[in-house]
Design an enzyme around this catalytic site. Structure first.
Site, PDB file in Angstrom:
ATOM      1  N   LYS A 227      -3.922  -9.474  -7.400  1.00 23.25           N
ATOM      2  CA  LYS A 227      -5.253 -10.151  -7.218  1.00 23.25           C
ATOM      3  C   LYS A 227      -6.318  -8.403  -6.355  1.00 23.25           C
ATOM      4  O   LYS A 227      -5.748  -7.418  -6.872  1.00 23.25           O
ATOM      5  CB  LYS A 227      -5.188 -10.027  -4.906  1.00 23.25           C
ATOM      6  CG  LYS A 227      -4.916  -9.563  -4.462  1.00 23.25           C
ATOM      7  CD  LYS A 227      -5.885  -9.384  -2.583  1.00 23.25           C
ATOM      8  CE  LYS A 227      -5.507  -7.421  -1.692  1.00 23.25           C
ATOM      9  NZ  LYS A 227      -7.511  -7.400  -1.147  1.00 23.25           N
TER      10      LYS A 227
ATOM     11  N   LYS B  78     -10.069  -3.617  -4.695  1.00 21.93           N
ATOM     12  CA  LYS B  78     -10.834  -1.812  -4.679  1.00 21.93           C
ATOM     13  C   LYS B  78      -9.755  -0.949  -4.654  1.00 21.93           C
ATOM     14  O   LYS B  78     -10.665  -0.311  -5.631  1.00 21.93           O
ATOM     15  CB  LYS B  78     -11.083  -2.090  -3.725  1.00 21.93           C
ATOM     16  CG  LYS B  78     -12.848  -3.439  -2.686  1.00 21.93           C
ATOM     17  CD  LYS B  78     -13.519  -2.400  -1.137  1.00 21.93           C
ATOM     18  CE  LYS B  78     -13.678  -3.342  -0.803  1.00 21.93           C
ATOM     19  NZ  LYS B  78     -13.502  -3.671   0.686  1.00 21.93           N
TER      20      LYS B  78
ATOM     21  N   LYS C  33       0.309  -1.269  -0.566  1.00 15.06           N
ATOM     22  CA  LYS C  33      -0.234   0.196  -0.181  1.00 15.06           C
ATOM     23  C   LYS C  33       1.284   1.693  -0.030  1.00 15.06           C
ATOM     24  O   LYS C  33       0.163   2.757  -0.832  1.00 15.06           O
ATOM     25  CB  LYS C  33      -0.800  -0.290   1.012  1.00 15.06           C
ATOM     26  CG  LYS C  33      -2.408  -1.164   0.709  1.00 15.06           C
ATOM     27  CD  LYS C  33      -2.992  -1.114   1.459  1.00 15.06           C
ATOM     28  CE  LYS C  33      -4.184  -1.559   1.375  1.00 15.06           C
ATOM     29  NZ  LYS C  33      -6.122  -1.806   1.715  1.00 15.06           N
TER      30      LYS C  33
HETATM   31  P1  ATP Z   1      -8.112  -3.525  -0.657  1.00 16.98           P
HETATM   32  O1  ATP Z   1      -7.337  -3.960  -1.612  1.00 16.98           O
HETATM   33  O2  ATP Z   1      -8.115  -1.955  -1.789  1.00 16.98           O
HETATM   34  O3  ATP Z   1      -6.996  -3.231   0.206  1.00 16.98           O
HETATM   35  P2  ATP Z   1      -9.908  -5.120  -0.903  1.00 16.98           P
HETATM   36  O4  ATP Z   1     -10.016  -5.510  -2.110  1.00 16.98           O
HETATM   37  O5  ATP Z   1      -8.922  -6.136  -0.365  1.00 16.98           O
HETATM   38  O6  ATP Z   1      -9.129  -4.112  -0.414  1.00 16.98           O
HETATM   39  P3  ATP Z   1     -11.235  -5.206   2.306  1.00 16.98           P
HETATM   40  O7  ATP Z   1     -12.037  -4.446   2.708  1.00 16.98           O
HETATM   41  O8  ATP Z   1      -9.347  -5.215   2.777  1.00 16.98           O
HETATM   42  O9  ATP Z   1     -10.942  -5.072   0.402  1.00 16.98           O
HETATM   43  O10 ATP Z   1     -11.311  -6.813   2.149  1.00 16.98           O
HETATM   44  C1  ATP Z   1     -12.620  -7.590   2.692  1.00 16.98           C
HETATM   45  C2  ATP Z   1     -11.813  -9.274   2.593  1.00 16.98           C
HETATM   46  O11 ATP Z   1     -12.362  -9.177   0.978  1.00 16.98           O
HETATM   47  C3  ATP Z   1     -11.385  -9.283   3.641  1.00 16.98           C
HETATM   48  O12 ATP Z   1     -12.043 -10.453   4.507  1.00 16.98           O
HETATM   49  C4  ATP Z   1     -10.077  -9.595   2.049  1.00 16.98           C
HETATM   50  O13 ATP Z   1      -9.340 -10.838   2.918  1.00 16.98           O
HETATM   51  C5  ATP Z   1     -10.745 -10.587   1.129  1.00 16.98           C
HETATM   52  N1  ATP Z   1     -10.090 -10.388  -0.015  1.00 16.98           N
HETATM   53  C6  ATP Z   1      -9.899  -8.723  -0.756  1.00 16.98           C
HETATM   54  N2  ATP Z   1      -9.591  -8.880  -2.080  1.00 16.98           N
HETATM   55  C7  ATP Z   1      -9.692 -10.881  -2.497  1.00 16.98           C
HETATM   56  C8  ATP Z   1      -9.370 -11.614  -3.149  1.00 16.98           C
HETATM   57  N3  ATP Z   1      -9.025 -11.173  -4.813  1.00 16.98           N
HETATM   58  N4  ATP Z   1      -9.711 -12.790  -3.312  1.00 16.98           N
HETATM   59  C9  ATP Z   1     -10.026 -13.314  -2.345  1.00 16.98           C
HETATM   60  N5  ATP Z   1     -10.676 -12.536  -0.769  1.00 16.98           N
HETATM   61  C10 ATP Z   1     -10.226 -10.583  -1.136  1.00 16.98           C
END
Ligand code: ATP
Ligand code: LTN
Length: 328
Positions: A195, A198, A113
């Site tokens: 991955k 968001k 990040k």
């Molecule tokens: P960012 O990538 O912007 O940090 P994020 O998409 O990871 O955000 P979070 O709110 O941080 O979103 O994550 C919420 C949940 O979704 C967490 O349990 C995280 O492990 C899961 N998660 C996030 N991205 C993935 C993915 N690509 N595949 C599976 N699980 C995910």
């Protein structure tokens, strides 16, 4: 029989996507009957990256509505906004004083990040895992259902809890991660080496749960694949493997059945089938979301009820922690 406690959190930034759903939220919903569940919209974590205040507020309520639309049931689970329970930030401070600098410096999410946001590398972003540990430990949590990317933060949470218990006496339950066998790491459609996230701004990167059928179809059609032209569960075909994983979870079919279905068929046909399965699967969520947003005051009521219920648990743990360290 007393049910084991599940706690998990999700940030109200950007748009909730298929990775969040398959890696976390779907499992929250599917195991609701089995556990005593607490789910948290972690808005205080969100401000580790600069946010527009009005947008953050709106996104917090939008996410609450999406989670309810996904099937979080207020009779079985509590849903609340992190900043409404002051004990989260307060416990994070006490944990901070018990986390070695070296342990925190190893966290890879901070490295990722800070590379993405070089102009705002702040102390909160570095310290993010301490607040996450506080979220979990306040509720004497047994299981934390998350995607693969949160494994390292869970290890830090367990370490700080074990250290605290050793130094000050038994205080915290040691939580265990609950990571799904399938869908724990959904990859970006545009680039299956990253991955789905968001905060990735590219238009064809992720499928948002509120995307229209047209958008979903278009994005799947553009998904990056390979030149093998074989639809099979081969982890080395990273793009195809990712699409197959999504297809398998949405259809519930076995790998053999799926491979037979697309034997001798091209990627074009396969991509449309994946898109259709996802569109069908998201349809009831989108319909419930549309209904929920019309019910004035309902979300506020759910969230404030959730906060007042969980606050009691958080206050109890926090008071005990203060006693342990000599603050009261
Ligand atoms: P960012 O990538 O912007 O940090 P994020 O998409 O990871 O955000 P979070 O709110 O941080 O979103 O994550 C919420 C949940 O979704 C967490 O349990 C995280 O492990 C899961 N998660 C996030 N991205 C993935 C993915 N690509 N595949 C599976 N699980 C995910
Ligand atoms: N760090 C998580 C979100 C999060 C969380 C939590 C998950 C904050 N607090 C407590 C589980 C339990 C993330 O970035 N995905």
């Amino acid at each position: 029989m007393i049910k084991k406690r599940v706690f998990s959190g999700i940030q109200p930034t950007g748009n909730i996507h298929l990775g969040n759903y398959l890696g976390a939220v779907k499992n929250w919903v599917d195991s609701q009957d089995e556990f005593d569940n607490i789910f948290c919209i972690v808005n205080s974590h969100a401000i580790t990256i600069k946010q527009d205040p009005a947008l953050l507020r709106a996104k917090t309520y939008e996410l609450a509505a999406v989670l309810l639309a996904c099937g979080i049931d207020m009779k079985k689970s509590k849903l609340f906004i992190q900043s409404e329970v002051d004990e989260h930030a307060a416990l994070a401070w006490i944990l901070d004083c018990n986390i070695p600098m070296g342990d925190m410096s190893r966290m890879t999410q901070f490295k990722d990040k800070s590379q993405k946001n070089p102009k705002n590398i702040n102390i909160g972003l570095f310290n993010y895992p301490a607040l996450m540990a506080a979220d979990i430990l306040l509720y004497q949590t047994d299981f934390v259902p998350v995607g693969e990317d949160q494994k390292q933060h869970l290890e830090l949470t367990r370490d700080v809890a074990e250290r605290f218990n050793r130094d000050y006496g038994e205080t915290f339950k040691i939580p265990e991660p609950m990571i799904p066998k399938m869908g724990a790491r959904i990859m970006g459609l545009d680039d299956p080496t990253k991955k789905m996230s968001k905060s990735e701004g590219k238009p064809n990167h992720g499928i948002a749960l509120l995307d229209t059928p047209d958008e979903i179809l278009k994005k799947f059609k553009k998904a990056t694949t390979d030149s093998e032209n074989l639809v099979r569960f081969n982890p080395e075909q990273i793009g195809i493997f990712n699409l197959l994983t999504i297809y398998q979870i949405f259809t519930g079919h076995s790998q053999e059945v799926i491979e037979a279905e697309f034997e001798g068929k091209g990627y074009g046909i396969f991509k449309v089938a994946v898109a259709e399965a996802v569109i069908e699967g998201l349809k009831p969520i989108q319909e419930r979301y549309a209904k929920l947003t019309k019910e004035q005051g309902y979300l506020e009521e759910v969230l404030s009820h959730g906060a007042s219920e969980v606050r009691k648990i958080a206050q109890k743990t926090y008071k005990e922690v203060k006693e342990r360290v000599g603050l009261i």
